[in-house]
Motif scaffolding. Structure first.
Motif, PDB file in Angstrom:
ATOM      1  N   ARG A 172      -3.625   2.138   1.098  1.00 37.53           N
ATOM      2  CA  ARG A 172      -2.678   2.381   2.199  1.00 37.53           C
ATOM      3  C   ARG A 172      -1.460   3.162   1.721  1.00 37.53           C
ATOM      4  O   ARG A 172      -1.026   4.115   2.371  1.00 37.53           O
ATOM      5  CB  ARG A 172      -2.222   1.056   2.831  1.00 37.53           C
ATOM      6  N   LEU A 173      -0.919   2.749   0.588  1.00 38.92           N
ATOM      7  CA  LEU A 173       0.253   3.415   0.043  1.00 38.92           C
ATOM      8  C   LEU A 173      -0.056   4.873  -0.296  1.00 38.92           C
ATOM      9  O   LEU A 173       0.716   5.782   0.034  1.00 38.92           O
ATOM     10  CB  LEU A 173       0.741   2.670  -1.197  1.00 38.92           C
ATOM     11  N   ALA A 174      -1.191   5.101  -0.943  1.00 38.43           N
ATOM     12  CA  ALA A 174      -1.583   6.468  -1.300  1.00 38.43           C
ATOM     13  C   ALA A 174      -1.724   7.329  -0.053  1.00 38.43           C
ATOM     14  O   ALA A 174      -1.179   8.436   0.015  1.00 38.43           O
ATOM     15  CB  ALA A 174      -2.889   6.444  -2.089  1.00 38.43           C
ATOM     16  N   GLU A 175      -2.444   6.821   0.912  1.00 39.05           N
ATOM     17  CA  GLU A 175      -2.680   7.599   2.127  1.00 39.05           C
ATOM     18  C   GLU A 175      -1.397   7.870   2.898  1.00 39.05           C
ATOM     19  O   GLU A 175      -1.250   8.932   3.503  1.00 39.05           O
ATOM     20  CB  GLU A 175      -3.739   6.912   2.981  1.00 39.05           C
ATOM     21  N   SER A 176      -0.448   6.944   2.834  1.00 41.56           N
ATOM     22  CA  SER A 176       0.838   7.175   3.508  1.00 41.56           C
ATOM     23  C   SER A 176       1.632   8.280   2.822  1.00 41.56           C
ATOM     24  O   SER A 176       2.544   8.851   3.402  1.00 41.56           O
ATOM     25  CB  SER A 176       1.672   5.893   3.554  1.00 41.56           C
ATOM     26  N   ARG A 177       1.251   8.599   1.578  1.00 39.33           N
ATOM     27  CA  ARG A 177       1.915   9.660   0.811  1.00 39.33           C
ATOM     28  C   ARG A 177       1.042  10.914   0.707  1.00 39.33           C
ATOM     29  O   ARG A 177       1.263  11.759  -0.135  1.00 39.33           O
ATOM     30  CB  ARG A 177       2.250   9.154  -0.595  1.00 39.33           C
ATOM     31  N   LYS A 178       0.005  10.973   1.554  1.00 43.56           N
ATOM     32  CA  LYS A 178      -0.903  12.131   1.592  1.00 43.56           C
ATOM     33  C   LYS A 178      -1.700  12.302   0.301  1.00 43.56           C
ATOM     34  O   LYS A 178      -2.026  13.404  -0.116  1.00 43.56           O
ATOM     35  CB  LYS A 178      -0.150  13.430   1.916  1.00 43.56           C
ATOM     36  N   LEU A 179      -2.003  11.188  -0.356  1.00 47.46           N
ATOM     37  CA  LEU A 179      -2.841  11.172  -1.551  1.00 47.46           C
ATOM     38  C   LEU A 179      -4.158  10.504  -1.179  1.00 47.46           C
ATOM     39  O   LEU A 179      -4.161   9.511  -0.442  1.00 47.46           O
ATOM     40  CB  LEU A 179      -2.147  10.388  -2.672  1.00 47.46           C
ATOM     41  N   GLY A 234      -6.854   8.072  -0.981  1.00 44.60           N
ATOM     42  CA  GLY A 234      -6.866   6.656  -1.331  1.00 44.60           C
ATOM     43  C   GLY A 234      -7.923   6.310  -2.359  1.00 44.60           C
ATOM     44  O   GLY A 234      -7.721   5.437  -3.207  1.00 44.60           O
ATOM     45  N   GLU A 235      -9.064   7.005  -2.323  1.00 44.61           N
ATOM     46  CA  GLU A 235     -10.123   6.751  -3.292  1.00 44.61           C
ATOM     47  C   GLU A 235      -9.705   7.226  -4.679  1.00 44.61           C
ATOM     48  O   GLU A 235      -9.973   6.557  -5.676  1.00 44.61           O
ATOM     49  CB  GLU A 235     -11.427   7.435  -2.859  1.00 44.61           C
ATOM     50  N   HIS A 236      -9.021   8.350  -4.750  1.00 45.85           N
ATOM     51  CA  HIS A 236      -8.533   8.833  -6.054  1.00 45.85           C
ATOM     52  C   HIS A 236      -7.541   7.835  -6.652  1.00 45.85           C
ATOM     53  O   HIS A 236      -7.612   7.529  -7.845  1.00 45.85           O
ATOM     54  CB  HIS A 236      -7.858  10.200  -5.908  1.00 45.85           C
ATOM     55  N   ALA A 237      -6.632   7.347  -5.823  1.00 48.29           N
ATOM     56  CA  ALA A 237      -5.661   6.362  -6.298  1.00 48.29           C
ATOM     57  C   ALA A 237      -6.364   5.098  -6.768  1.00 48.29           C
ATOM     58  O   ALA A 237      -5.990   4.512  -7.787  1.00 48.29           O
ATOM     59  CB  ALA A 237      -4.648   6.039  -5.195  1.00 48.29           C
ATOM     60  N   SER A 238      -7.407   4.689  -6.059  1.00 51.19           N
ATOM     61  CA  SER A 238      -8.160   3.489  -6.441  1.00 51.19           C
ATOM     62  C   SER A 238      -8.842   3.664  -7.789  1.00 51.19           C
ATOM     63  O   SER A 238      -8.874   2.725  -8.596  1.00 51.19           O
ATOM     64  CB  SER A 238      -9.211   3.155  -5.374  1.00 51.19           C
ATOM     65  N   VAL A 239      -9.383   4.841  -8.048  1.00 54.26           N
ATOM     66  CA  VAL A 239     -10.033   5.108  -9.337  1.00 54.26           C
ATOM     67  C   VAL A 239      -9.011   4.992 -10.472  1.00 54.26           C
ATOM     68  O   VAL A 239      -9.279   4.374 -11.510  1.00 54.26           O
ATOM     69  CB  VAL A 239     -10.709   6.499  -9.339  1.00 54.26           C
ATOM     70  N   ILE A 240      -7.845   5.563 -10.264  1.00 54.61           N
ATOM     71  CA  ILE A 240      -6.789   5.491 -11.277  1.00 54.61           C
ATOM     72  C   ILE A 240      -6.378   4.037 -11.505  1.00 54.61           C
ATOM     73  O   ILE A 240      -6.275   3.580 -12.647  1.00 54.61           O
ATOM     74  CB  ILE A 240      -5.576   6.349 -10.854  1.00 54.61           C
ATOM     75  N   TYR A 241      -6.176   3.295 -10.422  1.00 48.03           N
ATOM     76  CA  TYR A 241      -5.758   1.898 -10.563  1.00 48.03           C
ATOM     77  C   TYR A 241      -6.858   1.015 -11.123  1.00 48.03           C
ATOM     78  O   TYR A 241      -6.570   0.029 -11.801  1.00 48.03           O
ATOM     79  CB  TYR A 241      -5.213   1.359  -9.235  1.00 48.03           C
ATOM     80  N   ARG A 242      -8.122   1.353 -10.892  1.00 51.53           N
ATOM     81  CA  ARG A 242      -9.212   0.580 -11.497  1.00 51.53           C
ATOM     82  C   ARG A 242      -9.097   0.664 -13.017  1.00 51.53           C
ATOM     83  O   ARG A 242      -9.254  -0.340 -13.709  1.00 51.53           O
ATOM     84  CB  ARG A 242     -10.562   1.132 -11.015  1.00 51.53           C
TER      85      ARG A 242
END
Length: 101
Positions: free
Chosen positions: A60-67, A69-77
């Motif tokens: 949600r946070l990533a998408e609210s910043r136009k990033l 969300g799946e890319h952000a999830s991969v990084i956070y994994r």
């Protein structure tokens, strides 16, 4: 000689990299404390319920910043896997020190 646009962009990226490393260092300092707390209180190194909440929040946070969300999830994994591995190391060390006593 005037810096090119590419040079300026790279300087901005270098600055962001420094900030990101600083934030990662702070995050890992906190997760180290979490690992110690978990080991001391005999809590599991990994909490799948908490992870799911975190991933939902990250998307949600990533998408609210136009990033993406799946890319952000991969990084956070990757980040979370490193923290979990460290929690398991701390847990094992805690068990070994307790068995010596």
């Amino acid at each position: 000689m005037k810096a090119s646009k590419l040079d300026e962009l790279r300087q901005d990226i270098d600055q962001l990299d420094q900030e990101m490393i600083s934030l990662l260092a702070k995050r890992f300092q906190l997760t180290e404390e979490v690992g110690i707390y978990k080991a001391t209180h005999k809590l599991a190194a990994q909490d799948s319920g908490r992870e799911q909440q975190q991933f939902d929040k990250i998307r949600r946070l990533a998408e609210s910043r136009k990033l993406d969300g799946e890319h952000a999830s991969v990084i956070y994994r990757c980040i979370m896997d490193l923290a979990i591995a460290r929690h398991k190391e701390i847990e094992q060390a805690h068990k070994e020190s307790a068995s010596i006593l």
